[in-house]
Design an enzyme around this catalytic site. Structure first.
Site: not given
Ligand code: GLV
Length: 323
Positions: A241, A270, A289
């Site tokens: 994160r 994000e 991401h």
């Molecule tokens: C992606 O970042 C997740 O937590 O699945």
């Protein structure tokens, strides 16, 4: 749709394998847009729902639980990370919370290694220079990066994904593995790794890969002081994160060239605005991401997510419950 079916709000379209199954079990409303529902739209949509299928970009807190009302039994997050959900408040209200562990481990570990390799070898700026017509000749001192073989990798957060990254780097490139974790890990042969302090990991590692979850303890844990410990030749990768790293400190550190480069699949916020200073830095590679973005991983996430919802709606233990 029959009035006897439980009502579920799904905050975005997920792979149809899972969604079709859910639609035969529940009276589903699926948010049809590419962008998430706004706050007011979310609060209105959850009213009277029994289940909620959320994404990591949806903030699920007391206000959402209050808007849903007492019918809400289960929140199923289409992600392994659950920092977007107020777990204390969910527990207080007896709402079960599920996530999607395991099935995205390999996909995310692959992206961490891809970022590490790309940042270490300047793959993106080098490729961009070709597109820009700047490839003049083969240069003995052009685009010099760093080797991976025999280096040291430091893994911050030695859970499933951290271990999968360590296995790839130790097995593929013979790297020595250091890690920080709340507890010693039973890693199983052939992975040899040493649990060390964060300071030692940052000082000794050539590559640092962040895999810890985001909590009040880990928010900003990589700040100016920690970045200052890294080798000038080091590469920092984050696929967990964004808020685990203090981004202002990272901008300053990358401008100084210490660490040498960063590869980020996650940022705070994000999306990161295009005018954010990190975006313009040649030694920072940013992905939108996409750690779990493979067909197989997303299909499997949809399956678990829907199982979690169905089990929760029936009042049974979830397939993957967040404790
Ligand atoms: C992606 O970042 C997740 O937590 O699945």
């Amino acid at each position: 749709m029959s009035a006897t079916l439980p009502r579920v709000f799904v905050t975005r379209r997920i792979p149809s394998s899972g969604l079709d199954r859910l639609q035969s079990f529940a009276d589903c409303v699926v948010w049809p847009e590419r962008l998430p529902p706004g706050r007011d739209e979310l609060l209105a949509a959850v009213r009277g729902c029994h289940g909620l299928l959320s994404l990591l970009s949806d903030r699920i807190d007391a206000e959402v639980f209050e808007a849903a009302g007492p019918s809400l039994k289960v929140v199923s997050n289409f992600a392994v990370g659950v920092n977007n959900i107020d777990l204390v408040e969910a527990a207080r209200r007896g709402i079960a919370v599920g996530n999607t562990p395991d099935v995205l481990t390999d996909a995310t570990a692959d992206i961490a290694v891809a970022l590490l390799l790309a940042a270490a070898r300047q793959i993106h700026p080098a490729a961009d220079s070709v597109r820009a017509g700047e490839w003049l000749t083969w240069e003995p001192t052009g685009w010099l990066g760093c080797d991976l073989v025999g280096r040291t990798v430091g893994i911050i957060g030695m859970g499933r994904i951290g271990q999968a990254v360590a296995r790839r780097l130790a097995g593929g490139w013979g790297m020595k593995v250091l890690y920080v974790s709340r507890t010693d890990k039973e890693l199983g042969s052939p992975l040899a790794a040493e649990r060390v302090s964060l300071e030692r990991l940052l000082t000794e590692s050539d590559f640092v890969s962040v895999h810890t979850d985001l909590s009040e303890q880990t928010r900003g844990m990589i700040g100016a002081a920690q970045l200052g410990l890294m080798k000038p030749t080091a590469v920092l990768v984050n696929t967990s994160r964004g808020a685990v790293i203090d981004q202002d400190a990272l901008v300053a550190a990358l401008r100084r060239g210490r660490p040498m480069a960063a590869g980020l699949d996650v940022t705070e916020p994000e999306p990161l605005p295009p005018e954010h200073p990190l975006v313009g830095l040649g030694n920072c590679l940013i992905l939108p991401h996409i750690g779990s973005a493979t067909v197989a991983a997303r299909d499997a996430m949809a399956e678990i997510c829907v199982d979690n919802l169905i089990f929760g709606l029936r009042g049974e233990p979830l397939r993957a419950a967040v404790k």
